[in-house]
Design a protein around this motif. Structure first.
Motif, PDB file in Angstrom:
ATOM      1  N   MET A 268      -8.291 -12.035   2.696  1.00  0.00           N
ATOM      2  CA  MET A 268      -8.344 -12.942   3.841  1.00  0.00           C
ATOM      3  C   MET A 268      -8.956 -14.296   3.489  1.00  0.00           C
ATOM      4  O   MET A 268      -8.497 -15.338   3.968  1.00  0.00           O
ATOM      5  CB  MET A 268      -9.157 -12.313   4.976  1.00  0.00           C
ATOM      6  N   ASP A 269      -9.984 -14.317   2.659  1.00  0.00           N
ATOM      7  CA  ASP A 269     -10.743 -15.552   2.441  1.00  0.00           C
ATOM      8  C   ASP A 269      -9.905 -16.625   1.754  1.00  0.00           C
ATOM      9  O   ASP A 269      -9.707 -17.726   2.288  1.00  0.00           O
ATOM     10  CB  ASP A 269     -12.002 -15.258   1.634  1.00  0.00           C
ATOM     11  N   SER A 270      -9.424 -16.333   0.553  1.00  0.00           N
ATOM     12  CA  SER A 270      -8.655 -17.338  -0.184  1.00  0.00           C
ATOM     13  C   SER A 270      -7.317 -17.609   0.490  1.00  0.00           C
ATOM     14  O   SER A 270      -6.808 -18.738   0.445  1.00  0.00           O
ATOM     15  CB  SER A 270      -8.440 -16.891  -1.634  1.00  0.00           C
ATOM     16  N   SER A 271      -6.745 -16.607   1.151  1.00  0.00           N
ATOM     17  CA  SER A 271      -5.474 -16.806   1.864  1.00  0.00           C
ATOM     18  C   SER A 271      -5.650 -17.779   3.019  1.00  0.00           C
ATOM     19  O   SER A 271      -4.796 -18.654   3.253  1.00  0.00           O
ATOM     20  CB  SER A 271      -4.950 -15.467   2.401  1.00  0.00           C
ATOM     21  N   SER A 272      -6.760 -17.645   3.751  1.00  0.00           N
ATOM     22  CA  SER A 272      -7.025 -18.533   4.882  1.00  0.00           C
ATOM     23  C   SER A 272      -7.219 -19.965   4.409  1.00  0.00           C
ATOM     24  O   SER A 272      -6.744 -20.913   5.057  1.00  0.00           O
ATOM     25  CB  SER A 272      -8.261 -18.054   5.642  1.00  0.00           C
ATOM     26  N   GLN A 511     -15.873  -7.216  10.385  1.00  0.00           N
ATOM     27  CA  GLN A 511     -14.581  -7.132   9.699  1.00  0.00           C
ATOM     28  C   GLN A 511     -13.811  -8.456   9.752  1.00  0.00           C
ATOM     29  O   GLN A 511     -12.593  -8.488   9.754  1.00  0.00           O
ATOM     30  CB  GLN A 511     -13.735  -5.990  10.286  1.00  0.00           C
ATOM     31  N   LYS A 512     -14.566  -9.553   9.818  1.00  0.00           N
ATOM     32  CA  LYS A 512     -13.992 -10.903   9.827  1.00  0.00           C
ATOM     33  C   LYS A 512     -13.011 -11.107  10.981  1.00  0.00           C
ATOM     34  O   LYS A 512     -11.973 -11.773  10.836  1.00  0.00           O
ATOM     35  CB  LYS A 512     -13.323 -11.208   8.485  1.00  0.00           C
ATOM     36  N   SER A 513     -13.364 -10.535  12.118  1.00  0.00           N
ATOM     37  CA  SER A 513     -12.463 -10.583  13.271  1.00  0.00           C
ATOM     38  C   SER A 513     -12.087 -12.010  13.653  1.00  0.00           C
ATOM     39  O   SER A 513     -10.923 -12.310  13.941  1.00  0.00           O
ATOM     40  CB  SER A 513     -13.107  -9.886  14.477  1.00  0.00           C
ATOM     41  N   LYS A 529      -3.959  -8.084   9.018  1.00  0.00           N
ATOM     42  CA  LYS A 529      -4.420  -6.731   9.349  1.00  0.00           C
ATOM     43  C   LYS A 529      -4.890  -5.950   8.128  1.00  0.00           C
ATOM     44  O   LYS A 529      -5.311  -4.796   8.251  1.00  0.00           O
ATOM     45  CB  LYS A 529      -3.292  -5.955  10.036  1.00  0.00           C
ATOM     46  N   ARG A 530      -4.843  -6.571   6.975  1.00  0.00           N
ATOM     47  CA  ARG A 530      -5.222  -5.866   5.752  1.00  0.00           C
ATOM     48  C   ARG A 530      -6.735  -5.694   5.682  1.00  0.00           C
ATOM     49  O   ARG A 530      -7.485  -6.660   5.772  1.00  0.00           O
ATOM     50  CB  ARG A 530      -4.746  -6.661   4.529  1.00  0.00           C
ATOM     51  N   PRO A 531      -7.235  -4.462   5.504  1.00  0.00           N
ATOM     52  CA  PRO A 531      -8.688  -4.278   5.364  1.00  0.00           C
ATOM     53  C   PRO A 531      -9.151  -4.780   4.004  1.00  0.00           C
ATOM     54  O   PRO A 531      -8.353  -4.929   3.074  1.00  0.00           O
ATOM     55  CB  PRO A 531      -8.861  -2.754   5.473  1.00  0.00           C
ATOM     56  N   LYS A 532     -10.444  -5.057   3.903  1.00  0.00           N
ATOM     57  CA  LYS A 532     -10.985  -5.504   2.625  1.00  0.00           C
ATOM     58  C   LYS A 532     -10.886  -4.366   1.624  1.00  0.00           C
ATOM     59  O   LYS A 532     -11.309  -3.235   1.900  1.00  0.00           O
ATOM     60  CB  LYS A 532     -12.437  -5.945   2.774  1.00  0.00           C
TER      61      LYS A 532
END
Length: 604
Positions: A268-272, A511-513, A529-532
């Motif tokens: 999620m982080d680098s994708s965002s 969960q970085k909602s 929706k991918r979990p860490k």
């Protein structure tokens, strides 16, 4: 990005000038867009510029306003617009095109040392007052830019460019046992204020340094506030909108160029960051921009799907992606270093990240990464205690209920843990040490992962300031350490963004909602929706089981018995090397030792 170095003395001599000449050659080999210098009877300031922004054509240091104050620095400000508006009321020479370092000097002239309460961003700088013979230096809130200093008899030497200090005779002759101990145990420098060299210190994050008449004083100018006014909106949409505006602004502030590289892991982080950077570049430059992403995957050392997810995101965003197979680099772990590095960080030739830096620098001077996403969204339970201490007891209860309503359980400590805390005090955990470590060098109570001084978690958003790992990471990826002509920038390490997150209820961070909701319009549903998913295993530890690498490590250990005397029991370690039942933890410690030996072999 700028490389700077200076020397302050009661009276400069020719030897001081010659010393800085040698140091400046090192800086100029990387920061070669412009060089500048200025000196008086007491101080010699040198500067090298590596252009990372299109709007800094005039950024030539040392800069002066009045022929009295002068600044050298590595400065990128977040709050340029606000500063220009406010300082423009007092100085008619300020315009929208003013370089960040110039703007900072105007802030100092107006607010004096209180200017640090008015700026944010990535910076390390030195301001010299010729009239009063006073030196004022500072490092940013998170330690994104390094600042090193040392005393050479009655001279004070300072720089942000670690590589340049190699030119100083005998400065790196003696190692710090304290820092070496942390390297042996964790593979990182856990000290805020010390390098691995006994004579070279570093300014901790959010600290300032002053020097007057040979007296040096270091003090903290900022800490995470103990009182935060809670932000509670009526709708989730308002939270998402506010977050995204700050997140987008952070990326805008760090991409003042139409050519940007992005690390893209598939999480999620680098994708965002990659997706938001795409929006920023499109809005600012239209089609006249270049964005490339870089992804690392594994074939056999560990089980992961980063390559698949990286391709998925890049295709969705229509951003070119270059993928690297980690095993192609990990195998080089026992090879001699091709380039000297100041401290025993990860062996560059054994990491795909080093190759990414080289490849990205071929077309851009800016690389965005997703570091900081994990702590930024890690709620700290003491935030709840502080909320109650401020008189918001009802709000704390409502937050707990909202968390339960959203996720079906309460956040943080569970009821069983709470009851156990009431019954008895939990004993302090001891950090396990390998049996081959000499006990006199590693005290029984040694724990490299000390909690923050206020008791908060070193994993939470409080750790973005309080965990020495982050400062060390930024130092070892700075051009002054790597020698690469590219600046790594961290959008999650934004002061404005952090202060916003500190004011939020915990259900938005879990969960970085909040990040997931903000990215729904921009990322594939499969990513949102991918979990860490951490790596299943340690790739370097798996690789270390290779017989050729073990043979190399054994040979290097035998040749380094004097170096490790009183620190490591070499016979015990050699025996453990050949133990077929070794745990992954043992291999991890061996890997760290191999990194130190590889660095030491190249240190001279």
């Amino acid at each position: 990005m700028s490389g700077f170095i200076g020397i302050l003395a009661p009276r400069l001599e020719k030897a001081d000038e010659e010393l800085l000449d040698a140091c400046t050659v090192v800086i100029a080999s990387c920061c070669d867009d412009y060089s500048g210098a200025w000196k008086s009877n007491h101080i010699d300031l040198r500067f090298g510029w590596l252009k990372t922004c299109e709007d800094t054509e005039a950024d030539q240091l040392p800069f002066t306003i009045d022929e009295n104050l002068r600044i050298v620095g590595d400065v990128r400000l977040d709050n340029r617009t606000e500063l220009i508006k406010e300082l423009g009321l007092y100085f008619n020479t300020i315009s929208n095109s003013i370089p960040d370092s110039y703007l900072l000097l105007y802030a100092y002239k107006h607010w004096d040392e209180d200017c640090l309460q008015h700026i944010s961003g990535d910076y390390a700088f030195a301001i010299w007052n010729e009239k009063t013979n006073y030196l004022f230096c500072a490092r940013d809130h998170f330690g994104l830019i390094p600042f090193y200093y040392t005393q050479l008899e009655n001279r004070f030497l300072f720089t942000n460019f670690y590589h340049s200090l190699k030119a100083v005779p005998n400065l790196m002759a003696e190692l710090s046992d304290e820092v070496l101990r942390d390297y042996l145990m964790t593979g990182t420098n856990r000290s805020f204020g010390h390098t691995i060299y006994k004579e070279i210190k570093k300014l901790p994050p959010a600290h300032k340094l002053t020097c007057k008449d040979g007296k040096i004083e270091v003090s903290c100018y900022w800490e995470i506030p103990t009182r935060i006014k809670p932000i509670r909106y009526k709708t989730t949409k308002e939270y998402v909108s506010h977050f995204y505006s700050l997140f987008e602004k952070s990326i805008k502030d760090r991409t003042r160029t139409n050519k940007v590289a992005c690390s893209l892991s598939g999480g999620m982080d680098s994708s965002s960051i990659t997706a938001t950077a795409k929006n920023v570049l499109r809005d600012r430059y239209g089609k006249d921009h270049t964005q490339v992403s870089f992804n690392i995957g594994y074939k056999h050392l560990v089980n992961e799907n980063e390559g698949y997810f990286g391709k998925l995101i890049a295709k969705h965003l229509n951003v070119p992606i270059k993928q690297y197979i980690a095993e192609d680099y990990v195998k080089n772990i026992a090879e001699p270093l091709t380039n000297w590095i100041p401290e025993p960080a990860a062996v560059p030739d054994a990491t795909a990240e080093a190759q990414i830096l080289l490849d990205a620098a071929a077309f851009s001077r800016v690389l965005l990464t997703g570091f900081g996403g994990d702590p930024l969204f890690e709620y700290e339970q003491r935030s709840r205690e502080r909320l109650i201490a401020q008189g918001h007891l009802a709000q704390s209860f409502l937050d707990d209920m909202e968390f339960y309503r959203t996720f079906g359980h309460f956040s943080g400590i569970n009821i069983k843990q709470w009851l156990m805390k009431l019954i008895r005090k939990t004993p302090a955990a001891k950090y396990p040490l390998p049996y081959w470590f000499e006990p006199d060098f590693f005290p029984a109570d040694y724990n490299p992962y000390k909690p923050n001084k206020d008791g908060t978690s070193i994993r939470s958003y409080f750790a973005m300031y309080g965990n020495p790992f982050w400062g060390w990471l930024f130092e070892t990826t700075h051009p002054g350490f790597t020698g690469q002509k590219i600046k790594i920038r961290q959008p999650f390490f934004s002061l404005e963004l952090l202060l916003f997150m500190l004011a939020l209820p915990p259900h938005l961070l879990y969960q970085k909602s909040l990040l997931r909701m903000a990215m729904i319009p921009y990322l594939p549903d499969e990513i949102v929706k991918r979990p860490k998913t951490p790596l299943y295993g340690s790739p370097h530890s798996q690789n270390l089981k290779n017989k050729d690498i073990l043979d190399t490590l054994e040979q290097q250990l035998l040749e380094s018995e004097d170096f490790f005397a009183s620190k490591i029991d070499i016979p015990s370690l050699l025996k453990e090397l050949r133990n077929p039942d070794n745990s992954s933890a043992s291999y991890k410690n061996m890997l760290i030792i191999l990194q130190i030996l590889t660095w030491r072999a190249c240190k001279s």
